[in-house]
Design an enzyme around this catalytic site. Structure first.
Site, PDB file in Angstrom:
ATOM      1  N   ARG A   1       3.108  -7.151   6.534  1.00  0.00           N
ATOM      2  CA  ARG A   1       4.082  -5.263   8.048  1.00  0.00           C
ATOM      3  C   ARG A   1       3.219  -6.552   9.208  1.00  0.00           C
ATOM      4  NH1 ARG A   1       0.488  -2.336   8.367  1.00  0.00           N
ATOM      5  NH2 ARG A   1      -0.740  -1.748   6.832  1.00  0.00           N
TER       6      ARG A   1
ATOM      7  N   TYR B   1      10.518  -8.512   4.605  1.00  0.00           N
ATOM      8  CA  TYR B   1       9.142  -7.474   2.974  1.00  0.00           C
ATOM      9  C   TYR B   1       8.774  -6.537   3.616  1.00  0.00           C
ATOM     10  CZ  TYR B   1       4.942  -8.830   0.551  1.00  0.00           C
ATOM     11  OH  TYR B   1       4.514  -8.546  -0.484  1.00  0.00           O
TER      12      TYR B   1
ATOM     13  N   LYS C   1       6.887   3.580   5.140  1.00  0.00           N
ATOM     14  CA  LYS C   1       5.488   3.652   6.289  1.00  0.00           C
ATOM     15  C   LYS C   1       6.647   3.601   6.492  1.00  0.00           C
ATOM     16  CE  LYS C   1       2.376   1.764   3.588  1.00  0.00           C
ATOM     17  NZ  LYS C   1       1.264   2.580   3.270  1.00  0.00           N
TER      18      LYS C   1
ATOM     19  N   HIS D   1      -1.265   9.175   4.467  1.00  0.00           N
ATOM     20  CA  HIS D   1      -1.574   8.003   4.093  1.00  0.00           C
ATOM     21  C   HIS D   1      -2.339   8.009   2.448  1.00  0.00           C
ATOM     22  CE1 HIS D   1      -1.780   3.171   3.931  1.00  0.00           C
ATOM     23  NE2 HIS D   1      -1.281   3.481   3.378  1.00  0.00           N
TER      24      HIS D   1
ATOM     25  N   SER E   1      -5.573   0.403   3.523  1.00  0.00           N
ATOM     26  CA  SER E   1      -4.744  -0.916   2.246  1.00  0.00           C
ATOM     27  C   SER E   1      -5.567  -1.158   1.670  1.00  0.00           C
ATOM     28  CB  SER E   1      -3.826  -1.496   3.784  1.00  0.00           C
ATOM     29  OG  SER E   1      -2.814  -0.948   4.169  1.00  0.00           O
TER      30      SER E   1
ATOM     31  N   CYS F   1      -7.966  -1.043  -0.331  1.00  0.00           N
ATOM     32  CA  CYS F   1      -9.063  -0.264  -0.910  1.00  0.00           C
ATOM     33  C   CYS F   1      -9.357   0.100  -1.724  1.00  0.00           C
ATOM     34  CB  CYS F   1      -9.620   0.666   0.246  1.00  0.00           C
ATOM     35  SG  CYS F   1     -10.323   0.192   1.936  1.00  0.00           S
TER      36      CYS F   1
ATOM     37  N   ASP G   1       0.203   6.421  -2.811  1.00  0.00           N
ATOM     38  CA  ASP G   1       0.155   5.313  -1.384  1.00  0.00           C
ATOM     39  C   ASP G   1       0.370   6.914  -0.272  1.00  0.00           C
ATOM     40  OD1 ASP G   1      -0.713   3.648   0.507  1.00  0.00           O
ATOM     41  OD2 ASP G   1       2.053   3.552   1.341  1.00  0.00           O
TER      42      ASP G   1
ATOM     43  N   ARG H   1       2.889  -8.625  -4.149  1.00  0.00           N
ATOM     44  CA  ARG H   1       3.140  -7.346  -4.870  1.00  0.00           C
ATOM     45  C   ARG H   1       3.576  -7.397  -6.041  1.00  0.00           C
ATOM     46  NH1 ARG H   1       1.130  -3.195  -0.915  1.00  0.00           N
ATOM     47  NH2 ARG H   1       0.545  -4.342   1.059  1.00  0.00           N
TER      48      ARG H   1
HETATM   49  C1  OXD Z   1      -0.448  -0.527   2.847  1.00  0.00           C
HETATM   50  C2  OXD Z   1       0.915  -0.832   2.278  1.00  0.00           C
HETATM   51  O1  OXD Z   1       0.028  -1.383   3.960  1.00  0.00           O
HETATM   52  O2  OXD Z   1       0.520   0.117   0.955  1.00  0.00           O
HETATM   53  O3  OXD Z   1      -1.195  -0.016   3.351  1.00  0.00           O
HETATM   54  O4  OXD Z   1       1.557  -2.120   1.321  1.00  0.00           O
HETATM   55 MN    MN Z   2      -0.613   1.779   1.562  1.00  0.00          MN
END
Ligand code: OXD
Ligand code: MN
Length: 650
Positions: A108, A257, A266, A286, A308, A310, A333, A428
C-alpha cells in the site's frame, strides 16, 4: 455523472471517432454501440450505465466486459492472465496461481493516498505547524480533478475495461453495501471475485435502483495497441489513491497491488465505510471477528483491532492449546458493527476472502490457514518451487532436498545461502474464506453476530502487559486512541520503529480522527438509548520481550489462555485487580498451567513507572502535534487521569 469526471472527459475526440452516436441526448447514448466484449449494457440500471459511460469516455478502453462472476468467466480471465505472463499455474495444488508484480509495486502507498473534502479539517486533524501530519492526507476538489485529468484520459487504450459489481457483506443483508469497480486489470477482477461477493446477482440488486460506491481503477500504463504489454503493468511514479466521501467515490491509478487496487477492501470497507458508518451511526473497523466456545459450550464473539502484520489472521484462526475450547473464524481483517433493536452490537465481515500475509504462515503458526490456502488461491510475490508449489519464510519444514526454489523476483534462491528473502515480506495469499476449516456457521448471517468484547493490541516489545481491561467505555476509547506498534511491511515504512496506530486505523481513516473519536464515544450513549451496555474493551500484547530479547509469552495457540480470562471478565467474574492502566488478571487467574516453558508472570504483567511516564509524554506530544484542538476533551481527561495514576503508583 459526478462532476469531476465529467469535466475531464467531455471534450474527448475519441468519443467522436469511436461511438456509434455522439448526439448529446443523454449519457448512455455516448456509448451505445461501443464494443462490449461481454455483458449487456441495455440490461443495466441507468445509474450503472452512467458510471460505465463516464468511465469509458475518460479512459477510452478497447472494449467493455461486464463481469458476471461465473466460473466460466473466471477461467477465461485466468487464461488471459497466463497468456500475458501475469500469473503462472501452480500444478502442485488445485486451481492455484502465482503472480509476480513489478518490484516497484508491492505494498500500500500511504503517502499517495488522499481523502477529498471541502475543508481540510473534515478529512484530517490540524497538525502542529511544521509537523508532518500522520493521520491521513487531504486533497482539495480541484487538485483531485487535476490528479485525475493528469492521469486518466486514455489510460485504458488498447485494454479491456472490466465492470465488477460487488457486495461488501452477505448479499442483501441490511448491514451490507454495494460497489462497482471499473478496472483494466484482469488480476483485480479475479482477486475481487475471491475477496467480495461479485457478479450478476449484485447487478440484479442494483436494478432496484439502489446506490453503490463508485470505484474507478487503472493500472496506468496504456498498452496503446502497439507498446508491448508488460506482465505487471503499473505506473509507480504517478500512483495515487483518491477517496471522495461526499459522493462515495474511489479513484485509484498506477498500482495493481492489494489495497491499492482491490478497492472493496481498505478504500471502501474502511475509508469510505467509516464515513458512511459515522453518518448512519455504526462502526467500520480494521478488526478480525472470532467466536469462542468454552468447555461448557457457551459461545461468545469478539472483535480485535491490531495494526497490519501483528498476527490478526493467526488469531482469527487460532487453534486453542487448552482442551475443550473451540475458536471459529468470521473474518480476519475488517468488521462492520451496528446496534440491533435491543442495543446489542452485531458485526459482519464485509469480505468474502482472506488477503493474508504469507511469510510466517506455517503449520505451527496457523495450521487452519495452511488448510485453507492450497486450492482456488492466487498467491502474489511468494517464492515458487520446482515441483509447482510455493515457498516463503516459515515453510522450511515443507522443503525436500530435491526441490529448487525461485524467489519472488524470479531468481534462484538457496536455503541458508541466499541472503535476500525468498518471498517478499508483504507477499500474500488471496483465498476464499469459506475454505477455512474453522469458518463459523454464522459467518454469512445477514444479521451479523453479537459482539461481547473489543480487543485492541499491538507489537510492543517493552512495558505493555499481556492483557488489561479498560475501566470504562470512555477509557477503552482512550486505549484505542493511544495504540502503538512496531512498523509493518504492508506499507512503505522501513525498520522496526514504534509507530502510533490509533485503532489500527491510522492508514484507513476516512475522516478527521478527532471526529472519529467523538463518534466512538457516542456509541456508549447509543447503547444506553436502547437500555443496553456497550461491549467491554481490552488491550492485549503477545509480543513483550525480556532483557535478553526473548518473548515472555509463547503466543499462538496459548493466546486462548488470555481469551479465557477475557471470557471470564465478560461474565463479570471477579478475577481482576486494579492497576494504574486498567484491570489485569488477579493472582492465579490467568491459566498458565502446563505451558511448555515457565512463564515469568510478574515481568509479563509489570507496569514499569519509568516506561509509562515516557509513554504518557509520547502520547501528550502525539496528541498535541497530530490532533491538536480536534482531540475530544474526554480523551484529554483520560490522559490526565492516567498520568495521575501512574505518578501515584510504585
Ligand atoms: C493491511 C492489510 O495492510 O490487511 O492491514 O493488507
Ligand atoms: Mn488489514
Amino acid at each position: 455523472m459526478p462532476e469531476l469526471i465529467e469535466k475531464v472527459s467531455n471534450t474527448s475526440s475519441y468519443i467522436k471517432s469511436r461511438c456509434a452516436t455522439t448526439s448529446n441526448v443523454g449519457l448512455y447514448n455516448h456509448i451505445r454501440g461501443f464494443p462490449v466484449a461481454k455483458g449487456e449494457l441495455d440490461a443495466l440500471s441507468p445509474k450503472v450505465r452512467a458510471f460505465i459511460e463516464e468511465s469509458v469516455l475518460l479512459c477510452q478502453p478497447e472494449s467493455i466486459h461486464i463481469c458476471d462472476g461465473t466460473n466460466r468467466e473466471n477461467n477465461m480471465l485466468l487464461r488471459i492472465l497466463q497468456n500475458q505472463g501475469t500469473i503462472v499455474p501452480l500444478p502442485k495444488y488445485d486451481n492455484c496461481y502465482l503472480a509476480r508484480t513489478n518490484p516497484a509495486d508491492v505494498a500500500r502507498v500511504e503517502s499517495k493516498t488522499f481523502i477529498c473534502t471541502n475543508r481540510r479539517d473534515e478529512a484530517i486533524p490540524t497538525a502542529k505547524l511544521n509537523v508532518d501530519g500522520k493521520l491521513g492526507n487531504w486533497i482539495s476538489e480541484n487538485d483531485m480533478k487535476m490528479a485525475i485529468s493528469n492521469r486518466f484520459p486514455g489510460c485504458m487504450r488498447g485494454r479491456t475495461m472490466y465492470v465488477v459489481p460487488f457486495s461488501m457483506g452477505p448479499l442483501g443483508s441490511s448491514l451490507s453495501k454495494i460497489g462497482i469497480e471499473i478496472t483494466d486489470s484482469a488480476y483485480v477482477v479475479c482477486s475481487m471475485r475471491i475477496m467480495t461477493r461479485m457478479g450478476a446477482a449484485v447487478m440484479d440488486l442494483l436494478r432496484s435502483n439502489c446506490d453503490f460506491v463508485r470505484c474507478l481503477h487503472s493500472v496506468g500504463t496504456p498498452a496503446n495497441g502497439k507498446i508491448e504489454q508488460p506482465s505487471w503493468p503499473c505506473d509507480p511514479e504517478r500512483t495515487i489513491i483518491l477517496h471522495k466521501p461526499a459522493s462515495n467515490e474511489i479513484v485509484s491509478y498506477g498500482s495493481g497491488y492489494g489495497g491499492n487496487s482491490l478497492l472493496g477492501k481498505k478504500c471502501f470497507a474502511l475509508r469510505i465505510g467509516s464515513t458512511i458508518a459515522k453518518k448512519e451511526g455504526w462502526l467500520a473497523e480494521h478488526m478480525l471477528i472470532l467466536g469462542i466456545t468454552n468447555p461448557k459450550g457457551e459461545k461468545k464473539y469478539i472483535v480485535a483491532a491490531f495494526p497490519s502484520a501483528c498476527g490478526k489472521t493467526n488469531l482469527a484462526m487460532l487453534t486453542p492449546s487448552l482442551p475443550g475450547y473451540k475458536v471459529e473464524c468470521i473474518g480476519d481483517d475488517i468488521a462492520w458493527m451496528k446496534y440491533d433493536e435491543n442495543g446489542q452490537l452485531r458485526a459482519i465481515n464485509p469480505e468474502n476472502g482472506f488477503f493474508g500475509v504469507a511469510p510466517g504462515t506455517s503449520n505451527k503458526t496457523n495450521p487452519n490457514a495452511m488448510k485453507t490456502i492450497f486450492k482456488n488461491t492466487i498467491f502474489t510475490n511468494v517464492a515458487s518451487t520446482s515441483d509447482g508449489g510455493v515457498y516463503w519464510e516459515g515453510m522450511e519444514d515443507t522443503l525436500t532436498n530435491d526441490v529448487q526454489i525461485t524467489d519472488w523476483l524470479g531468481k534462484p534462491w538457496i536455503p541458508k545461502v541466499t541472503k535476500t528473502p525468498a518471498a517478499h515480506p508483504n507477499s500474500r495469499f488471496c483465498t476464499p474464506a469459506k475454505q477455512c476449516p474453522i469458518i463459523d456457521r454464522n459467518w454469512e448471517n445477514p444479521d451479523g453476530v453479537p459482539i461481547s468484547a473489543i480487543l485492541f493490541g499491538g507489537r510492543r516489545p517493552n512495558g505493555v502487559p499481556l492483557v488489561y481491561e479498560s475501566f470504562s467505555w470512555q477509557h477503552g476509547v482512550f486505549v484505542g486512541a493511544t495504540m502503538r506498534s512496531e512498523a509493518t511491511a504492508a506499507a512503505e515504512h522501513k525498520g522496526k520503529v514504534i509507530m502510533n496506530d490509533p485503532f489500527a486505523m491510522r492508514p484507513f481513516f476516512g475522516y478527521n480522527f478527532g471526529a472519529y473519536l467523538k463518534h466512538w464515544l457516542s456509541m456508549e450513549t447509543r447503547a444506553h438509548s436502547y437500555g443496553a451496555q456497550p461491549p467491554k474493551i481490552f488491550h492485549v500484547n503477545w509480543f513483550r520481550k525480556d532483557a535478553n530479547g526473548q518473548f515472555l509469552w509463547p503466543g499462538y495457540g496459548d493466546n486462548i489462555r488470555v481469551l479465557e480470562w477475557i471470557l471470564k471478565r465478560i461474565n463479570n467474574e471477579s478475577c481482576a485487580k486494579k492497576t494504574a492502566i486498567g484491570y489485569i488478571p488477579s493472582d492465579g487467574s490467568l491459566n498458565v498451567e502446563q505451558l511448555q516453558d515457565e512463564i515469568n508472570v510478574n515481568e509479563l504483567f509489570s507496569i514499569p513507572k519509568e516506561f509509562w511516564l515516557k509513554e504518557i509524554d509520547d502520547i501528550i506530544r502525539y496528541f498535541d502535534e497530530q490532533v491538536g484542538s480536534d482531540l475530544p476533551p474526554e480523551i484529554a481527561h483520560e490522559l490526565n487521569d492516567l498520568k495521575i495514576r501512574i505518578e501515584k503508583s510504585n
